[in-house]
Every structure is written in C-alpha cells, then in structure tokens.
Write a protein that holds these residues in place. Structure first.
Motif, PDB file in Angstrom:
ATOM      1  N   CYS A 138       2.113   5.550 -10.113  1.00 40.59           N
ATOM      2  CA  CYS A 138       2.810   5.261  -8.858  1.00 40.59           C
ATOM      3  C   CYS A 138       3.538   6.485  -8.317  1.00 40.59           C
ATOM      4  CB  CYS A 138       3.792   4.104  -9.058  1.00 40.59           C
ATOM      5  SG  CYS A 138       2.980   2.493  -9.309  1.00 40.59           S
ATOM      6  N   LYS A 139       4.061   7.309  -9.214  1.00 43.38           N
ATOM      7  CA  LYS A 139       4.736   8.530  -8.764  1.00 43.38           C
ATOM      8  C   LYS A 139       3.745   9.485  -8.087  1.00 43.38           C
ATOM      9  CE  LYS A 139       6.932   9.276 -12.722  1.00 43.38           C
ATOM     10  NZ  LYS A 139       7.801   9.944 -13.742  1.00 43.38           N
ATOM     11  N   ALA A 151      -3.132   3.250  -3.731  1.00 44.87           N
ATOM     12  CA  ALA A 151      -2.151   2.245  -4.138  1.00 44.87           C
ATOM     13  C   ALA A 151      -2.725   0.834  -4.092  1.00 44.87           C
ATOM     14  CB  ALA A 151      -0.912   2.328  -3.254  1.00 44.87           C
ATOM     15  N   VAL A 154      -3.073  -0.857  -7.273  1.00 43.77           N
ATOM     16  CA  VAL A 154      -1.827  -1.349  -7.873  1.00 43.77           C
ATOM     17  C   VAL A 154      -1.345  -2.592  -7.138  1.00 43.77           C
ATOM     18  CG1 VAL A 154       0.591  -0.815  -8.332  1.00 43.77           C
ATOM     19  CG2 VAL A 154      -1.150   0.935  -8.680  1.00 43.77           C
ATOM     20  N   TYR A 158       0.062  -7.283  -7.743  1.00 45.92           N
ATOM     21  CA  TYR A 158       1.498  -7.543  -7.604  1.00 45.92           C
ATOM     22  C   TYR A 158       1.873  -8.948  -8.062  1.00 45.92           C
ATOM     23  CZ  TYR A 158       6.081  -7.841  -5.268  1.00 45.92           C
ATOM     24  OH  TYR A 158       7.412  -8.011  -4.993  1.00 45.92           O
ATOM     25  N   TYR A 165       5.277  -6.059 -14.297  1.00 49.05           N
ATOM     26  CA  TYR A 165       5.399  -4.825 -13.521  1.00 49.05           C
ATOM     27  C   TYR A 165       5.959  -5.049 -12.120  1.00 49.05           C
ATOM     28  CZ  TYR A 165       1.608  -4.027 -16.926  1.00 49.05           C
ATOM     29  OH  TYR A 165       0.841  -3.985 -18.054  1.00 49.05           O
ATOM     30  N   ILE A 169       6.042  -2.186  -9.004  1.00 50.88           N
ATOM     31  CA  ILE A 169       5.174  -2.311  -7.835  1.00 50.88           C
ATOM     32  C   ILE A 169       6.004  -2.522  -6.574  1.00 50.88           C
ATOM     33  CG2 ILE A 169       3.259  -3.591  -6.812  1.00 50.88           C
ATOM     34  CD1 ILE A 169       2.290  -4.264  -9.606  1.00 50.88           C
ATOM     35  N   THR A 172       7.357   0.722  -5.438  1.00 45.92           N
ATOM     36  CA  THR A 172       6.284   1.519  -4.844  1.00 45.92           C
ATOM     37  C   THR A 172       5.962   1.026  -3.442  1.00 45.92           C
ATOM     38  OG1 THR A 172       5.365   1.847  -7.070  1.00 45.92           O
ATOM     39  CG2 THR A 172       3.953   2.413  -5.210  1.00 45.92           C
ATOM     40  N   THR A 176       6.411   3.578  -0.255  1.00 43.64           N
ATOM     41  CA  THR A 176       5.236   3.929   0.553  1.00 43.64           C
ATOM     42  C   THR A 176       5.368   3.406   1.984  1.00 43.64           C
ATOM     43  OG1 THR A 176       4.096   1.986  -0.402  1.00 43.64           O
ATOM     44  CG2 THR A 176       3.625   4.146  -1.368  1.00 43.64           C
TER      45      THR A 176
END
Length: 282
Positions: A138-139, A151, A154, A158, A165, A169, A172, A176
């Motif tokens: 994610c970074k 992304a 990922v 969700y 996670y 998420i 992120t 974003t």
C-alpha cells in the motif's frame, strides 16, 4: 555521475535478484524478497529527487509491468489467501497507525490476548506478518511507486477481509482519494468490475441470486459511503464513475447473446446513485 551509474546498476541487479526470489520454493524467502523489494522501490521511488535532491534522479527505479503483476500476484498468494473470521482469533487490540504522505507509516501494534496459547500466538504472528506485507504494498501506491490502478487488487478485498486488514485498506482509500479523486473513483470501479468479471467466469449468468453477487453489491455500498462528504468536490469523480460503469454494463458480449453479460452491474452501480446531486439524477 559515474558513481551514480554504478549504484543504479547495482540497485537494478539487486532488484532483479529479489524479483526472481518471489518465485522461490521457500515461502519465507518469498516473503523476505517481497519486503526487501518493497523497501528498495520505496527508497528509490519518484520522491527521491524531491526537496533539492535532483542530482539523485538517475537512481529512481520504476517497476515494469511484469514486476507490478508479480507483486499483485504475491498479495493474492500470501495476504488474501486466508480469511480469518473474528471467531477464529481471540480478542486482540490491533491498530495500524499509518499516515498519508508527509510522515512515514508506523508498522503494527498487536496487543496479545488476555490468556494467550501457543496456537493463538502463532496465528497472531502470522496475521502480523501478512499485515506487514500488505502495508508495504500500500505504501508503494501512496508514494506513487505503483500506479493508482494497482490498488484495485487491494480495494476489492475490503469487505471480505475487513476483520484482518480493514484499517490498512481504509487508510489507503483515504490517502489515494486525496491524490486524485477521479483516478481514485476509477480504481474503485475497476475493483468492482474485476469482481464482476471473475464471478461471471466462475458461475456464468444469471448471477443476481449468487451470494458472491450480493457481496459485490455490499462492497459497492461501502465504497459509496466514501462519497458522503464533500459532495461538490466529489461530483466529477462520481459522474465519471457512473458513466464508465454504464458503459461496462452495456458492453457487448464476445459471442451472440440475448443481452449484455454485464447488465447486472447496473444493480451494483445503483449503490452509488443516492450520492449523486439532484441535477445529475436526470
């Protein structure tokens, strides 16, 4: 310049070595290679020449399409390969404290259960390791090492992996969104389209009664909540999402058929419709 070129050559060779280790037979080697590769790409990412460091621009490493695909495939095999239900793990206090660009992400804080057992400790350690791997990926997205569209691999997990996670998420998603709202909205849409396509390939039409289709609608409902605030600022992104979603729904099937295969996607798209402003609903 010669020193920079030598360093770039070594970094590129080391990157290739780590990439080859992603397919090693040993899972521990694969995970270590992924972690080192994520760190290397982050350090030698697009932000390297910023803040007066323009001379370091030749050192920037840009992952090619093949490497990006390998990183995404690694996530599927090592992070999203196992869904832990809340009942499966003992109560824990888990928190990831990431921040958007400007300060580095803290890694994880996992507090042990009141009466830990060897089995529960092992599972918590495995979860911790998977969270570290996901945070590393994610970074790379947040710091523009990977394209924002990456992304989708990922975001589409969700809801299904929320208990493991969800905080990573969600952070992120928030970061974003600040980077580029329209590209962010397209990435949300891409996540839903990928799930829809996968379901059609697995089940075939009709799919509306499938539990997996209801899960896609639920994910869309969660995504729509992210448009609740700042309606005027979100307006172009939301309109773009609807336009692209409608095009996808009416996409002609590859072979002869009575109706477009993606037509049920309109039901998924309807989860976003309440967020439209009244003038846009006509």
């Amino acid at each position: 310049q010669e020193q920079l070129q030598n360093l770039k050559t070594r970094a590129t060779s080391f990157c290739s070595l780590c990439q080859s280790c992603l397919s090693d037979v040993d899972a521990g080697v694969r995970e270590k290679a992924f972690t080192v590769l994520s760190d290397l790409l982050l350090v030698l990412g697009p932000q390297l020449p910023a803040h007066g460091r323009g001379a370091l621009a030749p050192l920037v490493l840009v992952p090619d399409a093949g490497l990006q695909s390998q990183l995404a495939a690694f996530l599927m095999d090592h992070v999203f390969n196992h869904a832990c239900s809340p009942q499966e793990l003992p109560p824990t206090g888990m928190s990831l404290l990431p921040q958007c660009p400007g300060s580095p992400w803290d890694v994880l804080s996992l507090s042990p259960p009141p009466f830990p057992t060897e089995d529960s400790e092992s599972r918590i350690e495995e979860l911790h390791q998977r969270r570290v791997l996901l945070a590393g990926f994610c970074k790379l997205i947040i710091y523009n090492v990977l394209e924002l569209s990456a992304a989708s691999d990922v975001f589409k997990h969700y809801a299904k992996f929320y208990s493991d996670y969800g905080d990573i998420i969600k952070e992120t998603l928030d970061c974003t969104r600040q980077m580029d709202r329209e590209a962010w909205a397209r990435t949300l849409l891409l996540s839903l389209q990928q799930l829809m396509t996968e379901l059609l390939l697995q089940q075939g039409p009709p799919i509306q009664a499938c539990e997996a289709f209801l899960e896609i609608r639920d994910l869309a409902r969660r995504f729509s909540l992210l448009f609740s605030l700042h309606q005027l600022r979100n307006r172009p992104a939301l309109l773009s999402l609807h336009r692209e979603g409608i095009r996808f729904a009416f996409q002609e099937p590859p072979g002869p058929g009575p109706e477009p295969l993606n037509l049920p996607f309109l039901e998924v798209l309807s989860e976003f419709s309440p967020r439209l402003l009244r003038p846009d609903k006509g």
